[in-house]
Write a protein that holds these residues in place. Sequence first.
Motif, mmCIF file in Angstrom:
data_model
loop_
_atom_site.group_PDB
_atom_site.id
_atom_site.type_symbol
_atom_site.label_atom_id
_atom_site.label_comp_id
_atom_site.label_asym_id
_atom_site.label_seq_id
_atom_site.Cartn_x
_atom_site.Cartn_y
_atom_site.Cartn_z
ATOM 1 N N GLU A 100 9.860 49.402 81.170
ATOM 2 C CA GLU A 100 9.191 48.788 82.304
ATOM 3 C C GLU A 100 8.000 47.970 81.808
ATOM 4 O O GLU A 100 7.381 48.319 80.801
ATOM 5 N N VAL A 101 7.700 46.895 82.536
ATOM 6 C CA VAL A 101 6.515 46.091 82.300
ATOM 7 C C VAL A 101 5.778 45.958 83.623
ATOM 8 O O VAL A 101 6.369 45.546 84.626
ATOM 9 N N HIS A 102 4.504 46.341 83.655
ATOM 10 C CA HIS A 102 3.661 46.234 84.846
ATOM 11 C C HIS A 102 2.595 45.182 84.575
ATOM 12 O O HIS A 102 1.878 45.268 83.565
ATOM 13 N N ARG A 103 2.467 44.195 85.484
ATOM 14 C CA ARG A 103 1.456 43.131 85.340
ATOM 15 C C ARG A 103 0.714 42.957 86.660
ATOM 16 O O ARG A 103 1.321 43.037 87.733
ATOM 17 N N LEU A 104 -0.568 42.703 86.562
ATOM 18 C CA LEU A 104 -1.360 42.337 87.729
ATOM 19 C C LEU A 104 -1.395 40.816 87.783
ATOM 20 O O LEU A 104 -1.996 40.171 86.914
ATOM 21 N N ILE A 105 -0.725 40.241 88.791
ATOM 22 C CA ILE A 105 -0.444 38.798 88.749
ATOM 23 C C ILE A 105 -1.279 37.971 89.724
ATOM 24 O O ILE A 105 -1.182 36.734 89.699
ATOM 25 N N GLY A 106 -2.070 38.572 90.584
ATOM 26 C CA GLY A 106 -2.873 37.797 91.529
ATOM 27 C C GLY A 106 -3.314 38.670 92.686
ATOM 28 O O GLY A 106 -3.236 39.900 92.622
ATOM 29 N N THR A 107 -3.761 38.041 93.754
ATOM 30 C CA THR A 107 -4.214 38.778 94.930
ATOM 31 C C THR A 107 -3.477 38.291 96.172
ATOM 32 O O THR A 107 -2.929 37.192 96.209
ATOM 33 N N THR A 108 -3.477 39.141 97.182
ATOM 34 C CA THR A 108 -2.912 38.811 98.476
ATOM 35 C C THR A 108 -3.769 39.480 99.537
ATOM 36 O O THR A 108 -4.617 40.327 99.222
ATOM 37 N N HIS A 109 -3.574 39.109 100.789
ATOM 38 C CA HIS A 109 -4.274 39.751 101.900
ATOM 39 C C HIS A 109 -3.257 40.324 102.876
ATOM 40 O O HIS A 109 -2.211 39.717 103.121
ATOM 41 N N HIS A 110 -3.571 41.494 103.399
ATOM 42 C CA HIS A 110 -2.750 42.100 104.443
ATOM 43 C C HIS A 110 -3.674 42.598 105.541
ATOM 44 O O HIS A 110 -4.548 43.438 105.291
#
Length: 330
Positions: A100-110
């Motif tokens: 597995e590869v886990h990356r933090l790729i950006g932000t979003t809003h909910h």
Amino acid sequence: MNPSRSTPARYLQSLNVVICVLAVSLSGCSKSSPLEPLAKGAAASAGNQTPAAAASGYGSSSFYPLGIGNTWTYEGGGSIRAISGGDGSPGQDFSYAFTEVHRLIGTTHHEGTAYVVEEEVHQEIPESPYGPVTFWDRLRQDPQGLFSLDTLLQEPPAMDPNGIIAAAASPRMGHAFGVDVAGMRREGVSQASIERFAARVEMFREAAHGIARRGDASPPSGLELKRLVYPLHPGLNWSIRSDFPWPVRVGKMEALDTPAGKFSAFRIDVNPFGNLIQEGEWIRIWYSREGFLGYSIHTFLEGTNEDGEPTGITYVADETMKVTSMHIER
């Protein structure tokens, strides 16, 4: 359990015949800094925070490293095997492996709240003809803990315009993940035992990967899971979910020796619904200031025939995943 659009049952890969169990070394020493967040005063004022800063918590000393671009790689695998209750001789083993590869790729809003988007790519070894499975989680952190939205996504969410790393391709969900039922049937395993044990293994695997759900019911919009509570310390316990019990407990701190280095980590024991774990079973996950380090599961089931009578065979499953490399910036 069939995969849903929001939370895929993606970890149960087809199990090939092998005779060994993948082992993980969880020992060693560490010089890591204390594993708790710094003072709440480290937070910037909300009005001056970028979406990434708002989601990652209260400054660069937050416990979980939610910096955009942070990446972790893992290797894992396990086995399902049959053990005779008569002479103790083992039956056929079904073994599997994955990365597995886990990356933090950006932000979003909910619903007005900022989240860091974590992309997770799961790949079988040998590679499945359907290719890797990709899904997306949404995480945030504040002085009280680490939180994520209840649903995993099979497509990346609408991303904020700044600080985005290109997302991986959407998953191909044509493959039916699950225990190799046909192979186990050829070995004489009853259909009743296969179905019961496959469902139990799936529940353990999902819980180890952070999925906490009941059936296929859709969660309320905006429901957050409480992944961690700060400050962490041995003996601390809480429920990951607020709508039904999903208790976890910080068991103790352990020294983990992994290919990525040596870490002082909190071992967290998970008990789905508060009553799933039998004596001798476990779901264990490890966290440190360097992030999520891996997990270990062990479960078993007494086999029965189609009439529900004991067969004298016990089915045992073990699986581990450990971090192999990481790139972290706070």
